[in-house]
Design an enzyme around this catalytic site. Sequence first.
Site, PDB file in Angstrom:
ATOM      1  N   ASP A 174       0.820  -1.215   0.000  1.00 40.58           N
ATOM      2  CA  ASP A 174       0.000   0.000   0.000  1.00 40.58           C
ATOM      3  C   ASP A 174       0.854   1.264   0.000  1.00 40.58           C
ATOM      4  O   ASP A 174       2.078   1.211   0.154  1.00 40.58           O
ATOM      5  CB  ASP A 174      -0.960  -0.008   1.202  1.00 40.58           C
ATOM      6  N   ASN A 200      -7.560  -3.257  14.516  1.00 40.80           N
ATOM      7  CA  ASN A 200      -8.930  -3.564  14.087  1.00 40.80           C
ATOM      8  C   ASN A 200      -8.963  -4.723  13.080  1.00 40.80           C
ATOM      9  O   ASN A 200      -9.978  -4.964  12.451  1.00 40.80           O
ATOM     10  CB  ASN A 200      -9.581  -2.318  13.476  1.00 40.80           C
ATOM     11  N   HIS A 249      -7.147  -4.946  10.312  1.00 37.72           N
ATOM     12  CA  HIS A 249      -6.861  -4.644   8.910  1.00 37.72           C
ATOM     13  C   HIS A 249      -5.565  -5.306   8.453  1.00 37.72           C
ATOM     14  O   HIS A 249      -4.645  -5.536   9.235  1.00 37.72           O
ATOM     15  CB  HIS A 249      -6.905  -3.131   8.623  1.00 37.72           C
ATOM     16  N   GLU A 267      -9.707  -2.174   5.538  1.00 31.86           N
ATOM     17  CA  GLU A 267     -10.331  -1.916   6.828  1.00 31.86           C
ATOM     18  C   GLU A 267     -11.530  -2.854   7.009  1.00 31.86           C
ATOM     19  O   GLU A 267     -11.986  -3.476   6.055  1.00 31.86           O
ATOM     20  CB  GLU A 267     -10.791  -0.449   6.884  1.00 31.86           C
TER      21      GLU A 267
END
Length: 240
Positions: free
Chosen positions: A67, A135, A137, A142
């Site tokens: 990313d 979380n 990810h 996400e």
Amino acid sequence: MKIITTENYADLSKAAAGVIAALLKKKPDAAFGLATGSTPVGTYQILIEMVRAKELSFARAKTYNLDEYCHLPQDHPQSYYTFMHRQLFDHIDILAENIHIPLGDTVDLEKSCADYNNLLAGADIDLQLLGIGGNGHIGFNEPHTPFTKTTFVVELTEKTRADNRRFFNSIDEVPKLAITMGISNITAARRILLLASGAAKAAAIRELVKGEVTEAFPASVLKNHPDVTVIIDREAAALL
Ligand code: PGA
């Protein structure tokens, strides 16, 4: 899913570098999916030392990063381009043309996604290195990102922006968009190596190991992959 628990971060880094080095020695032209974040830094340092000692060579290897932030110049200190060069590429013998990082600093983000997907379609990644967000990810996928997604532009959650705030002068400077491999690009890799260190990751690791496969927790998709190794230190393993 194979889980290796190490005593501490140093041992985690050694174990992860060992997996990467073993593959590269067996297959000198291997393709690696790479990750940014603080977790793989120790692994990269060990790989650098091995290259300096001439125990390892990336001269024929290819890399594909997960990313990149959007609308941040490539040479910005916090771009993932800069991060990867400082933490790894500048110190090993990889060829510049074999380094691939999504292009986020462009007006035509749709083209950038399409270009990266085309590249990944022919990449045949042998090993994808991953961190995990608090979380769940992976990359910037996400919670509730469809597992079928390929490279796309994502609006970062406030939680992820807050997590990354420490690298910028203020929260306003943290980019709002990123370009990321989709979950379907990530799971196309032949083998996955996920690293997690520290107490802040313990709940995410418990969810990964004990929870259901659900798009609400992106890393859970890895339970469907045939060859996943998770290396965690004692603190990250605390809730197992
Ligand atoms: P970290 O990030 O390695 O900095 O903890 C991992 C991630 O958020 O994917």
